[in-house]
Write a protein that holds these residues in place. Structure first.
Motif, PDB file in Angstrom:
ATOM      1  N   GLY A   1       0.762  -1.144   0.060  1.00 53.49           N
ATOM      2  CA  GLY A   1       0.270   0.065  -0.124  1.00 53.49           C
ATOM      3  C   GLY A   1       0.717   1.270  -0.022  1.00 53.49           C
ATOM      4  O   GLY A   1       0.539   2.265  -0.690  1.00 53.49           O
ATOM      5  N   LEU A   2       1.809   1.207   0.920  1.00 50.25           N
ATOM      6  CA  LEU A   2       2.895   2.773   1.002  1.00 50.25           C
ATOM      7  C   LEU A   2       3.487   2.654  -0.303  1.00 50.25           C
ATOM      8  O   LEU A   2       3.606   3.842  -0.787  1.00 50.25           O
ATOM      9  CB  LEU A   2       3.591   2.193   2.059  1.00 50.25           C
ATOM     10  N   ALA A   3       3.901   1.544  -0.743  1.00 47.02           N
ATOM     11  CA  ALA A   3       4.739   1.736  -2.032  1.00 47.02           C
ATOM     12  C   ALA A   3       3.812   1.834  -3.328  1.00 47.02           C
ATOM     13  O   ALA A   3       4.506   2.904  -3.988  1.00 47.02           O
ATOM     14  CB  ALA A   3       5.277   0.118  -2.415  1.00 47.02           C
ATOM     15  N   LEU A   4       2.670   1.515  -3.220  1.00 44.81           N
ATOM     16  CA  LEU A   4       1.742   1.997  -4.757  1.00 44.81           C
ATOM     17  C   LEU A   4       1.627   3.562  -4.219  1.00 44.81           C
ATOM     18  O   LEU A   4       1.504   4.214  -5.257  1.00 44.81           O
ATOM     19  CB  LEU A   4       0.560   1.025  -4.511  1.00 44.81           C
ATOM     20  N   GLY A   5       1.350   3.745  -2.860  1.00 40.52           N
ATOM     21  CA  GLY A   5       0.959   5.318  -2.829  1.00 40.52           C
ATOM     22  C   GLY A   5       1.896   6.123  -3.439  1.00 40.52           C
ATOM     23  O   GLY A   5       1.896   7.194  -4.035  1.00 40.52           O
ATOM     24  N   LEU A   6       3.211   5.749  -3.048  1.00 42.06           N
ATOM     25  CA  LEU A   6       4.353   6.729  -3.427  1.00 42.06           C
ATOM     26  C   LEU A   6       4.474   6.514  -5.097  1.00 42.06           C
ATOM     27  O   LEU A   6       4.793   7.581  -5.549  1.00 42.06           O
ATOM     28  CB  LEU A   6       5.669   6.072  -2.735  1.00 42.06           C
ATOM     29  N   LEU A   7       4.258   5.428  -5.548  1.00 41.21           N
ATOM     30  CA  LEU A   7       4.386   5.561  -7.088  1.00 41.21           C
ATOM     31  C   LEU A   7       3.404   6.379  -7.682  1.00 41.21           C
ATOM     32  O   LEU A   7       3.522   6.851  -8.603  1.00 41.21           O
ATOM     33  CB  LEU A   7       4.278   3.867  -7.384  1.00 41.21           C
ATOM     34  N   ALA A   8       2.171   6.123  -7.029  1.00 44.45           N
ATOM     35  CA  ALA A   8       0.925   7.025  -7.831  1.00 44.45           C
ATOM     36  C   ALA A   8       1.544   8.485  -7.577  1.00 44.45           C
ATOM     37  O   ALA A   8       0.938   9.340  -8.473  1.00 44.45           O
ATOM     38  CB  ALA A   8      -0.162   6.769  -6.825  1.00 44.45           C
ATOM     39  N   ALA A   9       1.839   8.865  -6.261  1.00 48.10           N
ATOM     40  CA  ALA A   9       2.561  10.236  -6.242  1.00 48.10           C
ATOM     41  C   ALA A   9       3.495  10.692  -7.384  1.00 48.10           C
ATOM     42  O   ALA A   9       3.536  11.803  -7.691  1.00 48.10           O
ATOM     43  CB  ALA A   9       2.853  10.504  -4.521  1.00 48.10           C
ATOM     44  N   GLY A  10       4.470   9.589  -7.619  1.00 41.85           N
ATOM     45  CA  GLY A  10       5.217   9.914  -8.753  1.00 41.85           C
ATOM     46  C   GLY A  10       4.694  10.248  -9.837  1.00 41.85           C
ATOM     47  O   GLY A  10       4.932  11.070 -10.748  1.00 41.85           O
ATOM     48  N   VAL A  11       3.706   9.421 -10.331  1.00 45.56           N
ATOM     49  CA  VAL A  11       2.973   9.677 -11.608  1.00 45.56           C
ATOM     50  C   VAL A  11       2.461  10.870 -11.659  1.00 45.56           C
ATOM     51  O   VAL A  11       2.385  11.590 -12.697  1.00 45.56           O
ATOM     52  CB  VAL A  11       1.897   8.301 -11.584  1.00 45.56           C
TER      53      VAL A  11
END
Lengths: 106, 130
Positions: free
Chosen positions: B67-77
């Motif tokens: 969840g945290l990893a995907l949140g950070l990746l989405a923020a990057g996008v």
């Protein structure tokens, strides 16, 4: 001693270095992607995602290289502005990189 | 939102920008480009952070970690899409001689990063056994 035609703020050089820093950051992400693929067990899907990351990294490097060579021109009015196509290509490379990263994490 | 779609069309149509107004001093364009690149680096750092959460917190429960990893990746996008959008808007404003666009995004992003950081500290301190 001073050359009057030279931009005293060294704007093109600073922009070139900014591109370099950005490719460096991209390299770090690509290395992390490779580490992730190897660390979690290299299944076919993970290797594919990792290869895609490498391709995107190369794509970003190509855009950066193109832009850096444009910045190196010594025209009087300075180098041409970044074209929206290249800006979009650079940003989409990073978006796709994040997509591959999500595939590697899951 | 409609404004955003109109901007998206500009991303792919360089001629349309050149039709507007006059060419600004190249130093302004280069400064705009460096700002764009700084945002791209921020996006890359967020993506790197996503990888780091996934790989360097292996004892974390799967749901939290992903969840945290995907949140950070989405923020990057979001960050990189917004970077190119803001670059287009600034470029156009400079050609037209208008004020540069203002943006809520930096404030939003810093709040999100603060929340993620607090969540990470909490999860690392209390989430081991979970």
């Amino acid at each position: 001693m001073t050359t009057p035609d030279r931009d005293p703020g060294l704007q093109p050089e600073r922009t070139r270095l900014a591109w370099r820093r950005t490719t460096l950051a991209g390299t770090v992400v690509a290395v992390l992607a490779a580490r992730s693929a190897l660390h979690n067990g290299p299944t076919a899907a993970r290797v594919l995602a990792c290869a895609l990351c490498a391709a995107l990294w190369l794509g970003f490097l190509t855009v950066a290289h193109h832009r850096i060579s444009t910045l190196a021109t010594t025209e009087r009015n300075g180098p041409a502005a970044l074209s929206p196509k290249h800006a979009t290509a650079a940003a989409l490379c990073i978006v796709a990189l994040a997509g591959c990263a999500a595939a590697l994490v899951l | 939102m409609i404004e955003f779609v109109r901007n998206v069309r500009l991303w792919f149509a360089p001629e349309r920008i050149r039709e507007d107004g006059g060419t600004p001093d190249y130093r302004f364009s280069l400064a705009n480009e460096r700002t764009f690149l700084a945002w791209l680096r921020t996006a890359l750092a967020l993506i790197g952070g996503g990888f780091a959460v996934d790989q360097f917190l292996p004892d974390l429960r799967w749901g939290w970690r992903v969840g945290l990893a995907l949140g950070l990746l989405a923020a990057g996008v979001l960050c990189s899409l917004r970077a190119v959008n803001h670059w287009v808007r600034c470029e156009r404003a400079m050609r037209r001689g208008e004020d540069l666009p203002v943006s809520r995004f930096p404030a939003l992003l810093s709040i999100v990063i603060a929340i993620v950081a607090v969540a990470m500290v909490a999860v690392v301190l209390f989430g081991w056994e979970g």
